[in-house]
Scaffold this motif. Sequence first.
Motif, PDB file in Angstrom:
ATOM      1  N   GLY A  29     -20.006  39.439  54.964  1.00  0.00           N
ATOM      2  CA  GLY A  29     -19.760  39.067  53.577  1.00  0.00           C
ATOM      3  C   GLY A  29     -20.720  37.999  53.099  1.00  0.00           C
ATOM      4  O   GLY A  29     -21.779  37.782  53.702  1.00  0.00           O
ATOM      5  N   TRP A  30     -20.302  37.345  52.024  1.00  0.00           N
ATOM      6  CA  TRP A  30     -21.153  36.334  51.383  1.00  0.00           C
ATOM      7  C   TRP A  30     -20.583  34.939  51.631  1.00  0.00           C
ATOM      8  O   TRP A  30     -19.363  34.759  51.660  1.00  0.00           O
ATOM      9  N   GLU A  82     -24.129  32.240  48.970  1.00  0.00           N
ATOM     10  CA  GLU A  82     -24.450  33.654  48.731  1.00  0.00           C
ATOM     11  C   GLU A  82     -25.351  34.276  49.791  1.00  0.00           C
ATOM     12  O   GLU A  82     -25.799  35.410  49.620  1.00  0.00           O
ATOM     13  N   VAL A 132     -25.904  36.411  52.998  1.00  0.00           N
ATOM     14  CA  VAL A 132     -25.111  37.519  53.531  1.00  0.00           C
ATOM     15  C   VAL A 132     -25.119  37.408  55.041  1.00  0.00           C
ATOM     16  O   VAL A 132     -26.192  37.380  55.657  1.00  0.00           O
ATOM     17  N   LEU A 168     -27.789  38.372  57.587  1.00  0.00           N
ATOM     18  CA  LEU A 168     -28.251  39.712  57.185  1.00  0.00           C
ATOM     19  C   LEU A 168     -29.239  39.629  56.028  1.00  0.00           C
ATOM     20  O   LEU A 168     -30.109  40.476  55.892  1.00  0.00           O
ATOM     21  N   ASN A 169     -29.067  38.625  55.194  1.00  0.00           N
ATOM     22  CA  ASN A 169     -30.001  38.426  54.089  1.00  0.00           C
ATOM     23  C   ASN A 169     -29.796  37.022  53.538  1.00  0.00           C
ATOM     24  O   ASN A 169     -28.672  36.535  53.478  1.00  0.00           O
ATOM     25  N   GLU A 170     -30.892  36.403  53.141  1.00  0.00           N
ATOM     26  CA  GLU A 170     -30.779  35.086  52.539  1.00  0.00           C
ATOM     27  C   GLU A 170     -30.564  35.229  51.036  1.00  0.00           C
ATOM     28  O   GLU A 170     -30.610  36.345  50.500  1.00  0.00           O
ATOM     29  N   SER A 171     -30.318  34.127  50.382  1.00  0.00           N
ATOM     30  CA  SER A 171     -30.148  34.168  48.937  1.00  0.00           C
ATOM     31  C   SER A 171     -30.763  32.940  48.312  1.00  0.00           C
ATOM     32  O   SER A 171     -30.630  31.836  48.836  1.00  0.00           O
ATOM     33  N   LYS A 172     -31.466  33.172  47.207  1.00  0.00           N
ATOM     34  CA  LYS A 172     -31.855  32.032  46.392  1.00  0.00           C
ATOM     35  C   LYS A 172     -30.589  31.451  45.772  1.00  0.00           C
ATOM     36  O   LYS A 172     -29.545  32.123  45.717  1.00  0.00           O
ATOM     37  N   LEU A 173     -30.682  30.215  45.288  1.00  0.00           N
ATOM     38  CA  LEU A 173     -29.520  29.616  44.647  1.00  0.00           C
ATOM     39  C   LEU A 173     -29.210  30.408  43.376  1.00  0.00           C
ATOM     40  O   LEU A 173     -30.071  30.561  42.512  1.00  0.00           O
ATOM     41  N   PRO A 193     -28.151  31.536  39.671  1.00  0.00           N
ATOM     42  CA  PRO A 193     -28.324  30.796  38.411  1.00  0.00           C
ATOM     43  C   PRO A 193     -27.006  30.337  37.796  1.00  0.00           C
ATOM     44  O   PRO A 193     -27.017  29.627  36.803  1.00  0.00           O
ATOM     45  N   TYR A 224     -28.063  38.587  34.929  1.00  0.00           N
ATOM     46  CA  TYR A 224     -27.798  38.709  36.372  1.00  0.00           C
ATOM     47  C   TYR A 224     -26.426  39.340  36.571  1.00  0.00           C
ATOM     48  O   TYR A 224     -25.582  38.812  37.277  1.00  0.00           O
ATOM     49  N   TYR A 249     -25.402  41.675  38.265  1.00  0.00           N
ATOM     50  CA  TYR A 249     -25.028  41.986  39.652  1.00  0.00           C
ATOM     51  C   TYR A 249     -24.406  40.776  40.345  1.00  0.00           C
ATOM     52  O   TYR A 249     -23.649  40.932  41.288  1.00  0.00           O
ATOM     53  N   LEU A 250     -24.735  39.558  39.878  1.00  0.00           N
ATOM     54  CA  LEU A 250     -24.070  38.367  40.422  1.00  0.00           C
ATOM     55  C   LEU A 250     -22.733  38.136  39.722  1.00  0.00           C
ATOM     56  O   LEU A 250     -21.747  37.742  40.346  1.00  0.00           O
TER      57      LEU A 250
END
Lengths: 584, 584
Positions: free
Chosen positions: A23-24, A69, A71, A103-108, A110, A127, A129-130
């Motif tokens: 998850g996130w 955020e 993953v 599994l994946n990084e995230s930018k901060l 918005p 955004y 999708y966020l």
Amino acid sequence: MYRSHSCGELRASHINTKVTLAGWVQKSRDKGFMVWVDLRDRYGITQLIFDEERTPKDIIDKAKSLGREFVVQVKGTVIERESKNDKMATGAVEVLVSDLQILNESKLPPFTIEDKTDGGEDIRMKYRYLDIRRNPVKDSLIFRHKVTMEVRKYLSEQEFIEVETPYLIKSTPEGARDFVVPSRMNEGQFYALPQSPQTFKQLLMVGGMDKYFQIVKCFRDEDLRADRQPEFTQIDCEMAFVTQEDILNIFEGLTRHLLKEIDGVEVDKFPRMLFDDAMRLYGNDKPDIRFGMEFGELNAVTQHKDFKVFNDAELVIGIAVPGGNAYTRKEIDNIITWVKRPQVGALGMIYCRVNEDGSFKSSVDKFYDQEDLAKWVEVTGAKPGDLVCVLSGETSKVRAQMSALRMELAERLGLRDPKVFAPLWVIDFPLLELDEETGHYQAMHHPFTSPKPGQLELLDSKPGEVKANAYDLVLNGNEIGGGSIRIHDKETQATMLKHLGFSEEEAKAQFGFLMDAFEYGAPPHGGLAFGLDRLVAILGGQETIRDFIAFPKNNSGRDVMIDAPAFIDDEQLQELSLKLDIQE
Amino acid sequence: MYRSHSCGELRASHINTKVTLAGWVQKSRDKGFMVWVDLRDRYGITQLIFDEERTPKDIIDKAKSLGREFVVQVKGTVIERESKNDKMATGAVEVLVSDLQILNESKLPPFTIEDKTDGGEDIRMKYRYLDIRRNPVKDSLIFRHKVTMEVRKYLSEQEFIEVETPYLIKSTPEGARDFVVPSRMNEGQFYALPQSPQTFKQLLMVGGMDKYFQIVKCFRDEDLRADRQPEFTQIDCEMAFVTQEDILNIFEGLTRHLLKEIDGVEVDKFPRMLFDDAMRLYGNDKPDIRFGMEFGELNAVTQHKDFKVFNDAELVIGIAVPGGNAYTRKEIDNIITWVKRPQVGALGMIYCRVNEDGSFKSSVDKFYDQEDLAKWVEVTGAKPGDLVCVLSGETSKVRAQMSALRMELAERLGLRDPKVFAPLWVIDFPLLELDEETGHYQAMHHPFTSPKPGQLELLDSKPGEVKANAYDLVLNGNEIGGGSIRIHDKETQATMLKHLGFSEEEAKAQFGFLMDAFEYGAPPHGGLAFGLDRLVAILGGQETIRDFIAFPKNNSGRDVMIDAPAFIDDEQLQELSLKLDIQE
């Protein structure tokens, strides 16, 4: 599978179970020797715990590097939580992590991914999708799915068949502009996107399909107002061998089923109101009947004195505002300012306080004595402690103004409770309405609506008085559905089109196929369409539809996330035999 | 209600019941003193009886005036039928009519409303509303409804959420042309209709929606081949936190559920075949495995003699035709003529009879002796009584030719039984394929498909050899679904787009929103889409999809019933800032 359980699933009964979650990162707290991470997915949040004594050093270091955020996938053991959180479904437990994979990084992001976010409408749409990760949007989309599943289940059990009608069709004038689609294979010609599947569902009735429905996208190229979308979804229905009564009963059944299954609310038989009564008592054709404040027409009791404003008015209306006598002078002035706003457009407002002792105090005491005002109070049904608000003027305008005032005051008084559901059928709509701009009569519903039996003859002499077998379903002041019994013979349809200003050639070019079909054994039929976006929002207790649409467009018809519409290649235009013709 | 019962409902248990029926006159027989009418609706046919002794004279006279497809309402009593009809569900009874209303008349239909009609394809499409009255079309549409209900039920129970994605989007190059929609509010700009909701479903995964599906219309502006429609329907699915294995299992479950619920067929675990093996053994990527006749590659056992045709060939393939030795010389010549048709394109065919006594007789006996031919027989698995057919040439061409021949011979041999269901996963598709016209590699599936782990490096050196996490679901020789594990990081997606010939600017303009989304915590994800039209046809045991589409378009993309596309007004063009640019 990247997970053995979801983040909303673990309970005390899972203690000691080895689990894999993905998850996130909702948030993390780093106490140095211990790190907690809230891991989120669609199903909920689970607290993860990493500590120096029980978690390998490289894993705890990795945990410290996690940002919002990110993953991740974790493996670990469900343990009892020391300080339980009753407010979380998973609050009895936490997962002691033994392995962690990013599994994946995230930018901060918005804006914050929280129920109450710090992001404004525009940034959230860009955004989206966020935004969808936030509960209010995610839950609304899941809610919409539940509603459509229940609609399909109910109608299918009633032997309705969902039939897909085409999207690439021909222009069907229904009051709005069509979106068109140039055809490459048929040079210079265009398809239109359907404003509704109206003619196709009627052809399905001619085809014997008898009970049809479809949850279907429709398209209108209109100048957008708030909460209007160029593409929207209808629950489109049609039945053959039915009368208006049958249709009202079937779709009342559907609506009652939804209120029960979705909202857990049992509703009595829906009241029915004539269109004329709705206009007279509420000033509009979709009255919110969760509360009273019905209009009282005061002409007879106001136009015998020297008050010119009322004497000159076509219509004088009053409403009784419950407890309104408690308003201060300032509050009343504020209401007067409100009705004078250009969006409402009244020139002023007269009022009359109904005191607890049975006396009256009006803003026009020099024209009306206590005996006169007693009649106002009687007609509006005001009680001691109420305030009677009075507007006057041209009938259609004053009704619209008073309707707006009634809704505004109800809002201020907290009478529009989204958890209360007050459905209503409004029936016997006029067949035609006068287009103020052109001075011509046009179809109020659409050109396929049948007049009431025996009223076809009035079309020439009194077109405005012809009533139709047309009905709207209203819920809490919103039109959620509307329909009619259709014309099913060629002659009546031709007469109708003629009265709507179609020449014989135009009628044939646009609707020839339908009129031809009527000559091959068309059964009596009628139907109804629900506006799904609004229906879902209201069932969900919301006023606005945007959270119930995954990827809505803004008021210029743009999708700001994907940045559409966009310019296309010259080559593509050429293939379509088109040129841009932009005025400098 | 115009009826108390449907025309398919009455049984012996209804005898003496008073009923009201409504429907269409299927046929009538007038014996003078007695009239029988078959009354039809969606649910069946009921025989009506009018006779001089028991029916009022005016009613019997009206009955005699009825023409085919008249719409009538009758009241009467259910009575026992003298000569029962076991083939009709209502064959035990008839309705003695006491009242008859003609609800609508009908002109004589241009073709008979019978299961076997006298109407050709063109006339039936023009009068599709009459065609839909025929059982084969009506039942197909009802069948489609049942399939979609089961799909929704199954997926919903698996926690999939149906989310509606927009129709007015931006061009997404997926190998075909987009239909475009000019925007009036955004001058000179165009929306595109989706070829699939691909990018939106991926954004839903980024949005945490986790298990998505949608039964959705998609659009491709292609030069139409038989059985291709410009608008078609997909069951579109996507999941996050899954591997290829998870996706195959979930959608195998869905397909098995449909075969069981819809067709009553239980199917074993679906076999899986590598793309390379499918090409080698069946010459195409959607093999029909209801029957054998697998390819035997004969290079090693044919290229050592003086037969130049084989020696020059890149590939020599043989198949064993079961019982084919029974073919006469004339029949074999007919097959040879068939493979030489331009649609197949072989230059000729070599064959070898496998006699019952174990001896061989080939068309190239002067080059190959019995020992040589024995090897052909061994490689192709031919048995005594079979015929070995051999084609040779360039690998891709000869495989396609042999694949066509295999299907044709299976058809002639009755090996393609529509009641037998043989599903198959074809996996490990190539990531890229060479576009013969441009000489460039393009995405075989679409640009969002991920290469197999560790193969990204091969993109530069051996682009044709990179395999993808891509899979197709094949049923009876038809691709009914396909999908892939997607790329979910910006860098890989950028690399992929670069290799597909997108400049950095183009990539950003078209897919910037998706690559941006990948930077905010995109989970691993993948999915699959079924072609609903074909799936439904195959589940229904049919080869062609048209009867399963209510209002299909013809091969020029025209709806001949409503006559669309059509020309539009200059005014409308002007509003859209467009001009026609038609070459004389």
